[in-house]
Design a protein around this motif. Structure first.
Motif, short mmCIF file in Angstrom:
data_model
loop_
_atom_site.label_atom_id
_atom_site.label_comp_id
_atom_site.label_asym_id
_atom_site.label_seq_id
_atom_site.Cartn_x
_atom_site.Cartn_y
_atom_site.Cartn_z
N SER A 53 0.84 -1.20 0.00
CA SER A 53 0.00 0.00 0.00
C SER A 53 0.88 1.25 0.00
CB SER A 53 -0.92 0.00 1.23
OG SER A 53 -0.16 0.07 2.41
N ASN A 54 0.55 2.17 -0.89
CA ASN A 54 1.29 3.42 -1.03
C ASN A 54 0.30 4.57 -1.14
OD1 ASN A 54 3.96 2.12 -1.44
ND2 ASN A 54 2.95 1.35 -3.27
N ALA A 55 0.69 5.73 -0.62
CA ALA A 55 -0.13 6.94 -0.74
C ALA A 55 0.76 8.07 -1.21
CB ALA A 55 -0.77 7.28 0.59
N LEU A 56 0.32 8.78 -2.24
CA LEU A 56 1.07 9.90 -2.81
C LEU A 56 0.24 11.16 -2.64
CD1 LEU A 56 3.51 10.87 -4.59
CD2 LEU A 56 1.97 10.54 -6.54
N ALA A 57 0.87 12.21 -2.11
CA ALA A 57 0.22 13.52 -1.98
C ALA A 57 1.05 14.55 -2.73
CB ALA A 57 0.10 13.93 -0.51
N ILE A 58 0.41 15.32 -3.58
CA ILE A 58 1.06 16.43 -4.30
C ILE A 58 0.28 17.68 -3.95
CG2 ILE A 58 1.66 17.40 -6.54
CD1 ILE A 58 1.68 14.51 -7.62
N ARG A 59 0.97 18.66 -3.37
CA ARG A 59 0.31 19.90 -2.96
C ARG A 59 0.92 21.07 -3.72
NH1 ARG A 59 1.09 16.81 1.50
NH2 ARG A 59 -0.77 16.25 2.67
N ASN A 60 0.05 21.90 -4.28
CA ASN A 60 0.49 23.12 -4.95
C ASN A 60 0.75 24.16 -3.87
OD1 ASN A 60 0.92 25.31 -6.57
ND2 ASN A 60 -1.01 25.18 -7.67
N THR A 61 2.00 24.56 -3.69
CA THR A 61 2.36 25.51 -2.63
C THR A 61 2.70 26.89 -3.19
OG1 THR A 61 4.64 24.69 -2.67
CG2 THR A 61 3.15 23.71 -1.06
N ASP A 62 2.37 27.15 -4.45
CA ASP A 62 2.66 28.45 -5.04
C ASP A 62 1.74 29.50 -4.45
OD1 ASP A 62 4.19 29.94 -7.14
OD2 ASP A 62 2.13 30.42 -7.72
N PRO A 63 2.29 30.56 -3.86
CA PRO A 63 1.44 31.58 -3.22
C PRO A 63 0.58 32.36 -4.20
CG PRO A 63 3.76 32.21 -3.09
CD PRO A 63 3.71 30.83 -3.68
N SER A 64 0.96 32.42 -5.47
CA SER A 64 0.15 33.17 -6.43
C SER A 64 -1.03 32.36 -6.96
CB SER A 64 1.02 33.64 -7.60
OG SER A 64 1.49 32.53 -8.33
N GLY A 65 -1.08 31.06 -6.65
CA GLY A 65 -2.22 30.24 -7.05
C GLY A 65 -2.20 29.78 -8.50
N ILE A 66 -1.04 29.80 -9.15
CA ILE A 66 -0.95 29.31 -10.53
C ILE A 66 -1.27 27.82 -10.54
CG2 ILE A 66 0.65 28.85 -12.44
CD1 ILE A 66 2.01 31.50 -11.71
N PRO A 67 -2.21 27.38 -11.39
CA PRO A 67 -2.61 25.97 -11.40
C PRO A 67 -1.44 25.04 -11.76
CG PRO A 67 -4.20 27.28 -12.62
CD PRO A 67 -3.02 28.17 -12.32
N LEU A 68 -1.46 23.89 -11.13
CA LEU A 68 -0.45 22.84 -11.33
C LEU A 68 -1.14 21.62 -11.89
CD1 LEU A 68 2.31 21.37 -10.58
CD2 LEU A 68 1.26 20.94 -8.38
N SER A 69 -0.58 21.04 -12.95
CA SER A 69 -1.08 19.78 -13.50
C SER A 69 -0.11 18.68 -13.13
CB SER A 69 -1.18 19.85 -15.02
OG SER A 69 -2.08 20.85 -15.42
N ALA A 70 -0.64 17.53 -12.70
CA ALA A 70 0.20 16.40 -12.33
C ALA A 70 -0.40 15.12 -12.87
CB ALA A 70 0.34 16.32 -10.81
N SER A 71 0.48 14.20 -13.27
CA SER A 71 0.03 12.87 -13.67
C SER A 71 0.98 11.85 -13.07
CB SER A 71 -0.04 12.74 -15.19
OG SER A 71 1.24 12.89 -15.75
N VAL A 72 0.45 10.65 -12.85
CA VAL A 72 1.22 9.57 -12.23
C VAL A 72 1.04 8.32 -13.07
CG1 VAL A 72 1.52 8.15 -10.17
CG2 VAL A 72 0.87 10.56 -9.93
N GLU A 73 2.16 7.68 -13.41
CA GLU A 73 2.11 6.39 -14.10
C GLU A 73 2.63 5.35 -13.13
OE1 GLU A 73 3.81 4.16 -18.07
OE2 GLU A 73 3.93 6.33 -17.94
N LEU A 74 1.81 4.32 -12.89
CA LEU A 74 2.14 3.29 -11.91
C LEU A 74 2.66 2.03 -12.56
CD1 LEU A 74 -1.04 3.63 -9.71
CD2 LEU A 74 1.20 4.61 -9.27
N ASN A 75 3.37 1.24 -11.76
CA ASN A 75 3.84 -0.09 -12.14
C ASN A 75 4.67 -0.08 -13.41
OD1 ASN A 75 2.45 -1.21 -9.94
ND2 ASN A 75 0.57 -1.26 -11.14
N LEU A 76 5.63 0.81 -13.49
CA LEU A 76 6.53 0.84 -14.63
C LEU A 76 7.41 -0.40 -14.60
CD1 LEU A 76 7.66 4.56 -14.43
CD2 LEU A 76 6.06 3.57 -16.05
N GLU A 77 7.68 -0.93 -15.77
CA GLU A 77 8.51 -2.15 -15.88
C GLU A 77 9.99 -1.78 -15.81
OE1 GLU A 77 7.32 -5.24 -16.02
OE2 GLU A 77 5.29 -4.45 -15.90
N GLU A 78 10.80 -2.72 -15.35
CA GLU A 78 12.25 -2.52 -15.25
C GLU A 78 12.87 -2.15 -16.59
OE1 GLU A 78 14.86 -3.13 -12.92
OE2 GLU A 78 13.50 -3.19 -11.23
N ASN A 79 12.40 -2.75 -17.68
CA ASN A 79 13.01 -2.53 -18.98
C ASN A 79 12.33 -1.40 -19.77
OD1 ASN A 79 10.66 -3.83 -19.54
ND2 ASN A 79 11.56 -5.54 -20.67
#
Length: 86
Positions: A53-79
């Protein structure tokens, strides 16, 4: 193993990332990220995710409020060419 990709549509990318794995007794992986222009220089990283079990948190800490886009790809293969850095 996962890859995280973050960007903005212009302006600074300022964020805090925390990855918690394995349960309450493990030490979380924490990272503060700052990039001057997140559209010109998007930020990405690959991290091992041991355990079940894993939990990932990404928080936008920019004081001006510029939107942040994030994506996560899971279970990447070694090769996978994205993660094969050798």
């Amino acid at each position: 193993r996962m890859q995280v990709f973050m960007k903005t549509d212009g302006g600074p990318l300022n964020s805090y990332v925390e990855l918690q794995w394995g349960g309450p007794d493990t030490v979380p992986f924490k990272m503060n990220i700052y990039v001057e222009d997140g559209s010109v220089r998007p930020f990405s990283f690959v991290v091992e995710t041991p355990g079940g079990s894993n939990a990932l948190a990404i928080r936008n800490t920019d004081p001006s409020g510029i939107p942040l886009s994030a994506s996560v790809e899971l279970n990447l293969e070694e090769n996978d060419p994205i993660t094969n850095l050798s």
